[in-house]
Design an enzyme around this catalytic site. Structure first.
Site, mmCIF file in Angstrom:
data_model
loop_
_atom_site.group_PDB
_atom_site.id
_atom_site.type_symbol
_atom_site.label_atom_id
_atom_site.label_comp_id
_atom_site.label_asym_id
_atom_site.label_seq_id
_atom_site.Cartn_x
_atom_site.Cartn_y
_atom_site.Cartn_z
ATOM 1 N N LYS A 89 29.214 22.026 41.201
ATOM 2 C CA LYS A 89 28.002 22.716 41.632
ATOM 3 C C LYS A 89 28.270 23.842 42.626
ATOM 4 O O LYS A 89 27.711 24.927 42.502
ATOM 5 C CB LYS A 89 27.010 21.716 42.221
ATOM 6 N N THR B 78 41.559 59.885 31.194
ATOM 7 C CA THR B 78 42.464 58.815 30.771
ATOM 8 C C THR B 78 43.616 58.846 31.772
ATOM 9 O O THR B 78 44.006 59.935 32.232
ATOM 10 C CB THR B 78 43.003 59.013 29.338
ATOM 11 N N HIS B 79 44.121 57.709 32.141
ATOM 12 C CA HIS B 79 45.147 57.598 33.205
ATOM 13 C C HIS B 79 44.658 58.238 34.496
ATOM 14 O O HIS B 79 45.449 58.712 35.292
ATOM 15 C CB HIS B 79 46.466 58.246 32.778
ATOM 16 N N GLU C 245 31.941 48.975 47.603
ATOM 17 C CA GLU C 245 33.136 48.249 48.049
ATOM 18 C C GLU C 245 32.872 46.750 48.164
ATOM 19 O O GLU C 245 33.719 45.926 47.794
ATOM 20 C CB GLU C 245 33.597 48.780 49.414
ATOM 21 N N SER D 55 27.259 15.099 48.972
ATOM 22 C CA SER D 55 27.083 16.386 48.283
ATOM 23 C C SER D 55 25.694 16.950 48.526
ATOM 24 O O SER D 55 25.331 17.974 47.949
ATOM 25 C CB SER D 55 27.324 16.223 46.775
ATOM 26 N N TYR E 62 32.709 10.097 32.814
ATOM 27 C CA TYR E 62 32.371 10.765 34.088
ATOM 28 C C TYR E 62 33.443 10.453 35.113
ATOM 29 O O TYR E 62 33.907 9.313 35.225
ATOM 30 C CB TYR E 62 31.011 10.284 34.617
ATOM 31 N N SER F 223 30.356 54.980 60.356
ATOM 32 C CA SER F 223 31.473 54.386 61.075
ATOM 33 C C SER F 223 31.084 54.233 62.533
ATOM 34 O O SER F 223 30.370 55.071 63.084
ATOM 35 C CB SER F 223 32.694 55.299 60.944
ATOM 36 N N LYS G 281 31.306 59.897 59.118
ATOM 37 C CA LYS G 281 31.572 59.057 57.945
ATOM 38 C C LYS G 281 30.306 58.623 57.219
ATOM 39 O O LYS G 281 29.280 58.355 57.826
ATOM 40 C CB LYS G 281 32.361 57.803 58.346
#
Ligand code: ARG
Length: 476
Positions: free
Chosen positions: A340, A170-171, A305, A38, A332, A292, A298
């Site tokens: 971790k 809303t919606h 994102e 580890s 344990y 882009s 773009k």
């Protein structure tokens, strides 16, 4: 061996003798060695493990296990090991199983056989639980600072945006006008709750397992309270079996990180939407967008994102640890080594996401004209119904009347505020035949003066509360 003659880690044998006594029958199978190791993950624990070991030396000295000279020698050796580890670029060339093994090996190489006394009364089980918590407390503090900055960036933009109204949704349909600052602060409060959760995890993490041994505690009279004070822990664990197997704080930190990720992702989604040509409300600064490779025009909101995308990992890491924990029998179990990677990844991921989003929000510019032109009169239909309510009409009745008005306006291809007194009076006599009520977004915003509402007084109170929350939650 004198400390100055200690070999450099890179000169160490390629396969270190295992800390638990070496090969039982001919050594570990290569695949098992890979699974067992580890060190590449737990490497970042080394400063905390050294710190825990220095404290343990003091504990053993106090218990009469180590002489003052031995304790001094061990502490000097640990300093030397810390310097050696500090100078390494990483653990790649080290042959050891984990961070505890490498520290013990280098210590023994530095100070000779007395190095073997350090592990008296201690197990890697309480040792790793201690180092992990020492790391956790620092990580949580750092995250809290980043959280505060993220919330401050939303708050500062809310202050800048005073006076700008936008549609509340809303919606994802335009609903009622709200200050743009109200939207920004709506994205800040969830992060305040996350910050409270982090502070709670920090308290939970602040309990010292050291002195629990492998499972049954320490047979030497080590003063655990003094050890905890030395290491800066607020409390000591009460049960040695629980202490070596408790990873609840890690799971709760993973949950706090996942929840924060979800909140950042929702904010990111707003930014992506609002910066489309279709909305045209906002624009991210150049430092947070990309172009882009194909389409020269773009300007992509990649910062938002990517943060939205990374949230998947935060949720995945929480799942991973909960699934590791769910089947564990008492005490344990080696499965716990898997704690971790999940937590380190979530803390790193969240820290980066918070830094990016704070910068992205700071870079955000608003197109006031486009936002205001989205405030069409239909958003004031509820205000019209409330106007009738103020004249004594039951709300359900006024709602029907205004719904009919909205339909009438649409049928005539008119805006709601273009209808005349005759149309209104026909929809409900309580409108009367005088001048129609003024339909105005600013007045609508100002009319909602309850705490938590949109009026200037309510917004000022909200900002004050946010400042108070930040002051009480910021790391000192
Ligand atoms: N690397 C181990 C972990 O992270 C350290 C504890 C090992 N204990 C043991 N009994 N093998 O959990």
């Amino acid at each position: 061996m004198r400390s100055s003659e200690a070999p450099k880690p890179s000169e160490a044998p390629k396969t270190a003798r295992a800390i638990w006594g070496g090969p039982l029958e001919g050594g570990l199978a290569p695949a098992m060695e890979a699974l067992n190791r580890s060190l590449d993950v737990d490497w970042r624990l080394w400063p905390h493990d050294v710190r825990g070991s220095r404290a343990w030396v003091g504990g053993l000295k106090g218990a009469g296990v180590l002489s003052a000279a031995e304790a001094r020698r061990l502490c000097e050796g640990l300093d030397q090991v810390a310097n050696q580890l500090q100078a390494l670029p990483g653990p790649e060339d080290l042959p050891d199983e984990d961070v505890h093994s490498v520290i013990e090996r280098l210590l023994t190489e530095a100070v000779g056989p007395v190095g073997g006394k350090l592990h008296t009364g201690r197990s890697r089980n309480d040792q790793v639980a201690t180092a992990f918590r020492l790391w956790g407390k620092e990580a949580i503090r750092d995250l809290r600072g980043l959280h505060v900055r993220m919330i401050e960036s939303l708050r500062d933009r809310a202050r800048d945006a005073a006076g700008l109204a936008m549609p509340g949704y809303t919606h994802l349909q335009r609903a009622q006008p709200v200050p743009a600052a109200h939207w920004l602060l709506a994205r800040a409060w969830p992060l305040v709750r996350d910050l409270e959760a982090l502070a709670a995890v920090e308290r939970e993490c602040d309990v010292m397992p050291l002195g629990s041994g492998a499972v049954a505690g320490c047979p030497f009279p080590v003063d655990r309270e003094a050890l905890a004070a030395d290491l800066g822990f607020a409390a000591i664990s009460e049960n040695s079996i629980d202490a070596v197997s408790d990873r609840d704080w890690a799971a709760r930190l993973l949950f706090a990180a996942a929840m924060t990720g979800v909140h950042l992702s929702q904010l990111a989604e707003d930014i992506v939407l609002f910066s489309t040509a279709e909305f045209g409300f906002a624009r991210l600064g150049g430092g947070f967008t990309t172009g882009s490779s194909l389409m020269p025009q773009k300007r992509n909101p990649d910062a938002a994102e990517l943060v939205r995308g990374r949230t998947g990992r935060l949720v995945g890491n929480l799942n991973a640890l909960l699934l590791v924990l769910k089947g564990l029998p008492t005490g344990y179990n080696r499965d716990l080594q898997e704690d971790k990677e999940a937590l380190f990844d979530s803390v790193d991921t969240l820290a980066l996401s918070l830094r990016v989003m704070a910068g992205a929000v700071e870079s955000l510019s608003f197109s006031a004209g486009t936002i205001e032109s989205a405030l069409d009169a239909e958003l004031l239909a509820t205000d019209l119904a409330d106007h009738l309510v103020r004249k004594g009409v039951p709300f359900r009745e006024s709602h029907h009347a205004v719904a009919a008005l909205v339909q009438a306006a649409q049928a005539k291809d008119k805006r709601l505020d273009e209808l005349g007194p005759a149309d209104l009076c026909q929809a409900h006599p309580a409108f009367g035949d005088g001048a129609p009520p003024v339909l105005d977004a600013a007045a609508s915003v100002e009319s909602r003066a309850v705490r938590g509402g949109t009026a200037q007084t309510a917004m000022a109170a909200q900002l004050d509360s946010l400042d108070a929350a930040l002051a009480s939650l910021a790391p000192s």
